[in-house]
Design an enzyme around this catalytic site. Structure first.
Site, PDB file in Angstrom:
ATOM      1  N   GLY A   1     -11.907   5.428 -12.422  1.00 40.30           N
ATOM      2  CA  GLY A   1     -10.781   4.942 -11.622  1.00 40.30           C
ATOM      3  C   GLY A   1      -9.423   5.455 -12.028  1.00 40.30           C
ATOM      4  CE  LYS A   2     -10.038  10.315 -15.655  1.00 41.47           C
ATOM      5  NZ  LYS A   2     -11.447   9.912 -15.440  1.00 41.47           N
ATOM      6  CB  THR A   3      -7.741   9.741  -9.056  1.00 38.01           C
ATOM      7  OG1 THR A   3      -8.113  10.833  -9.901  1.00 38.01           O
ATOM      8  CG2 THR A   3      -6.913  10.284  -7.906  1.00 38.01           C
TER       9      THR A   3
ATOM     10  CB  SER B   1     -20.250   9.256 -35.255  1.00 37.80           C
ATOM     11  OG  SER B   1     -20.871   9.926 -34.180  1.00 37.80           O
TER      12      SER B   1
ATOM     13  N   GLY C   1     -10.237   8.986 -19.868  1.00 44.54           N
ATOM     14  CA  GLY C   1     -11.503   8.267 -19.803  1.00 44.54           C
ATOM     15  C   GLY C   1     -12.585   9.095 -19.136  1.00 44.54           C
ATOM     16  N   PRO C   2     -13.818   8.615 -19.154  1.00 48.68           N
ATOM     17  CG  PRO C   2     -15.721   7.581 -19.963  1.00 48.68           C
ATOM     18  CD  PRO C   2     -14.261   7.361 -19.784  1.00 48.68           C
ATOM     19  N   PRO C   3     -15.455  10.412 -16.396  1.00 51.60           N
ATOM     20  CG  PRO C   3     -16.435  12.470 -15.915  1.00 51.60           C
ATOM     21  CD  PRO C   3     -16.328  11.450 -16.984  1.00 51.60           C
ATOM     22  N   GLY C   4     -15.146   8.994 -13.097  1.00 53.60           N
ATOM     23  CA  GLY C   4     -15.562   7.870 -12.278  1.00 53.60           C
ATOM     24  C   GLY C   4     -15.101   6.518 -12.747  1.00 53.60           C
TER      25      GLY C   4
ATOM     26  CE  LYS D   1     -19.805   6.698 -31.253  1.00 56.51           C
ATOM     27  NZ  LYS D   1     -19.531   6.990 -32.676  1.00 56.51           N
TER      28      LYS D   1
END
Length: 830
Positions: free
Chosen positions: A416-418, A738, A411-414, A781
């Protein structure tokens, strides 16, 4: 002229910086009253010496040619250090050591300066007249001449300066009064010089031989002086003194000074030798002491180390193979000497091997209700992601094992992955360890360095289990999509991860440093990435991908309220009563200062506000701060970086709004079309477009041109005009299919001179036949559309399945039209 100026015996080879005493040529009965002055800066010459001098090509070499055609004599004088560039270095003595400028504390009277200030500025007063014996042309346009010192002189006056300097001189022949005092002085000087020469390696054997063979007190004095003289003043004093007895007295002072220096050198040398001997003695005694202690039953240093390692192993449960290897290394250090390089290598190895948690595990907790509470407590939203994580944990619970697929949060940075990885570790009751492989280019970072290298150590896996102290932690491997490879070393960290993340292989993971198999199958691996496109396929195949999409403004609002604001208040030592955020103020902050998909930038903006409020309070302000409107935010954060993008210029013919998807989340994309008269016609593209996007633009152009009848467009316009299609933010590379329908919409809007409906955006791939194909990143999007105030969205009908899985809150406020052909797209444009 004294007889001491003839019959010189050889003392040293005549090479650069080395002098000789020899009877090369007979000296004329009468020396010329005026001589050409040869200024030198790095050569000290005495009567009876043969000295080579290297001159650059120029006025001096021309002067030497004239001298050799005439009398053959030149006056060698020392140039002052600031007189010319070649005089920058101090003069050298017979031994090749540089002459030092005389120290003022010597207390000796300097030579009397001449009346002419120009003369005094150029040369020292005393010199030696020398016979030019030979001239040799050297490479680099230099000339080497061989000079035979004849007699001292004093400059009376400069008589000519062009084409070279000529001076009238007074010659200073030696004055010898042979008596008992002279004999005593000479014997004392020779004796002290011989004593000095015994311990001074700088005094060559040729000088010692010449000391025996040269006759005459004047020549002997000059020979010894050529070795001892160190500074310009001493050299000038010795040249000024033609009385041999007085010159010997000066020489004895130089001998005494040199002897004092040599005594200090000898003392320093003896002290160093004494220290080395003391160290050898200490080593011998320490070895004896070890033997005595062993006989008395006392414990030595090695025994203490072995006991420490054995104590560590008592708390561990190593298997037989590990125990055998450790015992082998313990036996090795007991037989090795402590000064051996192999000893320190084995000691470091044992220090690592006995701190690895062999057989040590933490108690696991597979209570799914507790895990759900922890996930809900630590994260807002992400309903689908939490469900996937709980399903993953449920399978682990039923299998009673950690073996299985590896989780990969994408997913994008920030987003909550970590922190999700930390929550999983907390829910399971396991230890947590995180390391990043972004930019890693050496597989040794994962698998360790072999012990043959200096400073070798285990890889990140073994370092991690040692740090957490358990064999079954949760390992988070960040940025797997940014892992690199090294062409210089041939290392490929991605290949090393293949073994680590494969449940069939990591049961016997072999670290190069330990060289003992370690069971990694009990480790729960969680990886993170911003995109799966750059992850090696073989590595991606081993992982179960869970996608984290960007947050909506509502989700950001609740995350800021529940997590970000309390955390930043605590970090900045603020109370909740000192800084408050109203609902309107927080929503304005999110929409105008933090439109990114994640919440990292939002937290940075909140932290910035907290720091400014803390600064005010530290200055003594007691007034509480409330962030409630745009004006207050502007005071603390400056102008909003996200200005409204839908100004009057956005609502004009030829401008269409598309939706794009990047690693950072969804974005709004403007596409503009204009035309200009041209005989060739065609399509011109700008805006840092990639190959796929260029193909999409050509397809859109071909579609509109080929259907000009259906679309009621003038065909001749295409032949007489070049259409220019541009995608703004030209410095940012763009690619992908796209934007196909958006490009076609922009072209049609320009050609029909109709502006597209306001706040309408679209995405979809276009074919030559007019079909609209599905695209990716629908959720991102739609989030981008909501963040930018879009009200109507056109999506490919083939993406209807993904649309149904998107939360109703994200779709709320958006009028979504599903289209299958370009004809349907055109119907919704105006």
């Amino acid at each position: 002229m004294s007889s001491e100026q003839t019959n010189h015996s050889s003392t040293e080879p005549t090479k650069e910086g080395v002098v000789s005493h020899a009877s090369i040529v007979p000296v004329a009965d009468v020396l010329p009253p005026s001589v050409v002055l040869l200024p030198v800066s790095q050569t000290s010459i005495f009567p009876g010496m043969i000295v080579p001098v290297v001159l650059p090509e120029g006025a001096l070499t021309n002067a030497i040619e004239n001298v050799m055609k005439g009398s053959g004599y030149v006056g060698v004088v020392l140039a002052r250090e600031d007189a010319a560039a070649e005089a920058a270095s101090p003069p050298t003595t017979m031994t090749g050591l540089p002459m030092e400028p005389a120290a003022e504390e010597r207390g000796k009277k300097k030579p009397k300066p001449k009346a002419d200030p120009l003369e005094d500025a150029l040369y020292w007063e005393y010199g030696v007249v020398a016979k030019v014996l030979k001239r040799i042309n050297l490479p680099d346009n230099q000339v080497s001449i061989l000079l035979n010192g004849v007699q001292r002189f004093r400059i009376k006056a400069i008589v000519s300066r062009e084409p070279h300097v000529v001076a009238n001189v007074d010659y200073l022949p030696d004055e010898v009064t042979k008596d008992t005092e002279l004999e005593a002085l000479l014997r004392t000087a020779v004796s002290q010089f011989k004593q000095l020469a015994k311990d001074n390696p700088l005094i060559s054997e040729e000088v010692k031989v010449a000391l025996v063979n040269i006759d005459g007190p004047g020549k002997l004095t000059d020979l010894m002086a050529s070795v001892l003289v160190r500074d310009v003043d001493s050299y000038q004093d010795l040249l000024a003194c033609n009385d041999v007895k007085e010159r010997l007295q000066q020489l004895l002072l130089l001998l005494r000074k040199e002897q004092a220096v040599q005594n200090v050198q000898k003392q320093i040398h003896d002290e160093i030798n004494q220290k080395v001997s003391a160290a050898q003695r200490e080593f011998y005694l320490s070895e004896q002491l070890k033997v005595i202690q062993r006989e008395l039953g006392h414990t030595d240093e090695k025994t203490k180390l072995v006991e420490k390692f054995e104590k560590r192993l008592k708390d561990l449960k190593p298997n037989k193979e590990v125990r055998a290897r450790i015992d082998e290394e313990i036996e090795k250090i007991q037989n090795l000497h402590e000064q051996s390089s192999e000893y320190s290598v084995s000691l470091n190895y044992l220090d690592w091997a006995t701190q690895i948690p062999w057989g040590v595990r933490t108690d696991e907790n597979y209570d799914l209700g507790r895990a759900r509470k922890i996930l809900e407590r630590d994260h807002f939203g992400l309903k689908d992601v939490k469900e996937r994580v709980l399903e993953f944990l449920a399978v682990k619970k039923l299998k009673k094992s950690s073996e299985g697929s590896i989780i990969c949060f994408v997913g994008p940075p920030g987003t909550g992955k970590t922190s999700l990885g930390k929550s999983i570790a907390t829910a399971l009751g396991r230890k947590f360890f995180r390391f990043s492989v972004g930019g890693m280019r050496d597989e040794a970072e994962i698998k360790g360095h072999r012990r043959t290298y200096v400073g070798a150590m285990p890889g990140k896996v073994i370092q991690g289990v040692r740090r957490v102290g358990a064999q079954n932690p949760v390992f988070m491997i960040d940025e797997v999509d940014k892992i690199g490879s090294s062409f210089s070393t041939g290392g490929d960290p991605a290949s090393a991860l293949l073994e680590l993340l494969d449940p069939e292989q990591n049961k016997e993971f072999l670290d190069h440093y330990l060289d003992i198999p370690f069971d990694c199958s009990e480790i729960l691996f969680v990886t993170t990435a911003n995109t799966i496109d750059t992850i090696p396929p073989a590595l991606l195949d081993r992982m179960e991908v869970i996608e984290l999409h960007g947050y909506s403004d509502t989700e950001k609002y609740h995350i800021a309220k529940r997590h970000l604001i309390p955390r930043q208040l605590k970090k900045n030592a603020l109370k909740a009563s000192q800084l408050k955020f109203s609902a309107a103020g927080l929503r304005f902050l999110i929409s105008h200062y933090a439109r990114e998909s994640g919440v990292r930038n939002l937290e940075k903006q909140i932290a910035k506000i907290c720091r400014k409020v803390a600064y005010r309070i530290a200055l003594g302000s007691k007034k509480a701060v409330t962030i409630d409107d745009a004006k207050t935010l502007e005071r603390y954060l400056g102008n909003a970086p996200y200005a409204p993008e839908f100004g009057p210029e956005a609502h004009r013919p030829g401008v269409a709004v598309g939706l794009a998807w990047t690693q950072l989340g969804g974005e709004v994309l403007f596409i503009e079309s204009v035309g200009s008269e041209s005989a060739k016609g065609g399509l011109e593209l700008t805006g840092s477009l990639g190959d796929v996007m260029k193909e999409s633009a050509n397809i859109a152009y071909s579609y509109i041109r080929n259907r000009h009848h259906e679309l009621d467009l003038d065909k001749s316009f295409f032949d007489k005009n070049t259409i220019h299609l541009h995608v703004p933010s030209g410095a940012t590379p763009k690619d992908g299919p796209s934007a196909g329908i958006t490009m076609a919409a922009s072209l049609y809007s320009f050609l029909s001179k109709k502006p597209i409906r306001e706040k309408l955006a679209m995405t979809g791939e276009l074919t030559l036949t007019g079909r609209v194909l599905p695209v990716g990143g629908i959720k991102e999007k739609l989030l981008a559309a909501k963040r930018n105030g879009i009200k109507t969205v056109l999506l490919p009908r083939a993406n209807e399945r993904e649309l149904k899985s998107i939360e109703p809150e994200i779709r709320k406020g958006l009028k979504i039209h599903k289209v299958a052909t370009m004809r349907e797209v055109l119907r919704h444009l105006f």
